[in-house]
Design an enzyme around this catalytic site. Structure first.
Site, PDB file in Angstrom:
ATOM      1  N   PHE C  39       4.851   4.028  -5.401  1.00 37.46           N
ATOM      2  CA  PHE C  39       5.400   4.077  -4.044  1.00 37.46           C
ATOM      3  C   PHE C  39       4.837   2.917  -3.229  1.00 37.46           C
ATOM      4  CE2 PHE C  39       5.494   8.294  -5.830  1.00 37.46           C
ATOM      5  CZ  PHE C  39       6.757   8.757  -5.492  1.00 37.46           C
ATOM      6  N   VAL C  77       0.557   6.019  -5.080  1.00 37.88           N
ATOM      7  CA  VAL C  77       0.833   5.474  -3.752  1.00 37.88           C
ATOM      8  C   VAL C  77      -0.018   4.220  -3.569  1.00 37.88           C
ATOM      9  CG1 VAL C  77       0.580   5.941  -1.282  1.00 37.88           C
ATOM     10  CG2 VAL C  77       1.357   7.762  -2.822  1.00 37.88           C
ATOM     11  N   CYS C  78       0.594   3.128  -3.183  1.00 41.79           N
ATOM     12  CA  CYS C  78      -0.139   1.869  -3.005  1.00 41.79           C
ATOM     13  C   CYS C  78      -1.153   1.993  -1.870  1.00 41.79           C
ATOM     14  CB  CYS C  78       0.808   0.726  -2.684  1.00 41.79           C
ATOM     15  SG  CYS C  78      -0.069  -0.748  -2.142  1.00 41.79           S
ATOM     16  N   ILE C  79      -2.391   1.624  -2.176  1.00 38.47           N
ATOM     17  CA  ILE C  79      -3.453   1.820  -1.191  1.00 38.47           C
ATOM     18  C   ILE C  79      -3.269   0.926   0.037  1.00 38.47           C
ATOM     19  CG2 ILE C  79      -5.056   0.172  -2.274  1.00 38.47           C
ATOM     20  CD1 ILE C  79      -7.283   2.220  -1.520  1.00 38.47           C
ATOM     21  N   ALA C  82      -0.442   2.235   2.046  1.00 38.75           N
ATOM     22  CA  ALA C  82      -0.797   3.561   2.552  1.00 38.75           C
ATOM     23  C   ALA C  82      -1.746   3.465   3.742  1.00 38.75           C
ATOM     24  CB  ALA C  82      -1.423   4.398   1.444  1.00 38.75           C
TER      25      ALA C  82
END
Lengths: 131, 102, 130
Positions: C39, C77-79, C82
């Site tokens: 994501f 989820v991409c840090i 995010a």
């Protein structure tokens, strides 16, 4: 201290990755965040090709000055790509010409390709990430 | 096999379909999904262009997105294949790679 | 085959998350392996457990969680994306000095390297976005 996203250790074959940039900067975040992908990708020592086409050519327009819009000007980062061994930068000739631009308007040296050469180049890739 | 191009934008609002067609080599396939499905119907101003593209490309449209929009599969241009999500998956695996023109 | 999916838009705003879910389900039904769902951009908003859609609407985050449970999907989820958008897991909340986390079950937060790895390890990458 290493950031958690720097922990990724990988093994595997070198693959041909193409990043296709088709959006103008600032109006949306896609250009900036796709550049962030390319910078991380460089650490993986894959065969990386960057393409700028459609409004993506505006990402590498010279003389961007974002002082008055309150957003960071990230265009100098494209000039740093060479230091990350990301050296294959292609711009679609038709996209540039139809926007009244020439390579003189760009902040980085690029190779111009026409739409048919670009289509061929895309076919030669293994992974295409389009933003 | 060449690649599969997916298009998810209405051809009446965006130029994504044109961009995909301009960069699809002969034998590459086009799959219309989401608002991209509006390109698949006869009687529109883009229909002739899509029919012409059928000479060089297989073109598919995602049936669930057609039905959701109240459009009729009967009005899909002849030669365009209607697929479900399983068919979408099959196209992804059948062609060498996927270019999603967002 | 080994497939990976990239989701670039948040749920509800754009159909892309729904398309990605339907595609993922169909791929699993066909017997393919989903190596990873990544994501990125506003797609990270798929991973918040704080969204409360109307009861007669689908709950996209819960659909992902259910798929993850049933099929062991790796939802990443991409840090960086995010952090910009306020999606935090327990570790990140602590690291950033925030008073809580909002990541949904079945999702994990990690680096963009996970996307590149998915590109290297998967036979196909399919992108859903705007």
């Amino acid at each position: 201290m290493a950031e958690p996203w720097e922990d990724d250790e990988l093994e595997g074959p070198v693959r041909k990755f193409m990043y296709v940039n088709r959006r103008a900067p600032y109006g949306t975040i896609y250009a900036l965040e796709s550049l962030e992908v390319v910078l991380i990708a460089a650490a993986f020592e894959q065969d990386v090709t960057l393409v700028f086409m459609d409004d993506g050519v505006y990402q590498i327009k010279k003389d961007q000055n974002t002082d008055a819009i309150g957003v960071k000007n990230f265009s100098p980062t494209y000039r740093a790509l060479e230091g990350y061994d990301v050296e294959k930068l292609y711009v679609e000739k038709e996209s540039l010409a139809s926007r009244g631009l020439t390579t003189d308007d760009l902040i980085v040296p690029v190779q111009l390709v026409d739409k048919d050469q670009l289509a061929q180049l895309m076919e030669e890739q293994e992974v295409i990430l389009s933003f | 096999m060449p690649m599969l191009h997916t298009v998810n934008k209405s051809p009446f609002e965006r130029r994504t379909l044109d961009t995909a067609l301009r960069h699809a080599v002969k034998g590459a396939a086009i799959l219309l999904i989401e608002d991209g499905v509006y390109a698949a119907f006869d009687g529109t101003v883009v229909a002739e262009k899509v029919k012409a593209a059928l000479a060089d490309h297989k073109i598919y449209v995602l049936g669930p997105d057609v039905a959701a929009r109240g459009m009729s599969e009967h009005h899909v241009i002849e030669g365009i294949g209607v697929v479900d999500y399983g068919g979408f998956v099959d196209l992804v695996t059948e062609y060498d790679k996927v270019q999603s023109w967002l | 085959m080994k497939l990976s999916v990239l989701v670039n838009e948040g749920p509800y705003q754009h159909q892309s998350a729904d398309s990605a879910i339907q595609f993922t389900k169909a791929a699993l039904e066909r017997g393919h392996e989903i190596f990873r769902v990544f994501f990125y951009h506003d797609g990270v908003n798929n991973g918040t457990r704080f969204a409360v859609p109307p009861q007669d609407d689908r709950n996209i985050t819960q659909e992902w969680t259910a798929l993850a449970k049933e099929h062991g999907l790796d939802l990443v989820v991409c840090i960086a994306a995010a952090q910009r958008r306020g999606i935090l897991d327990e570790n990140e909340a602590k690291r950033q000095g925030k008073d809580g986390n909002n990541i949904a079950d079945g999702f994990r937060i990690s680096g963009l390297g996970q996307l590149i790895e998915a590109g290297i390890q998967s036979d196909r990458m399919v992108i859903f976005g705007d």
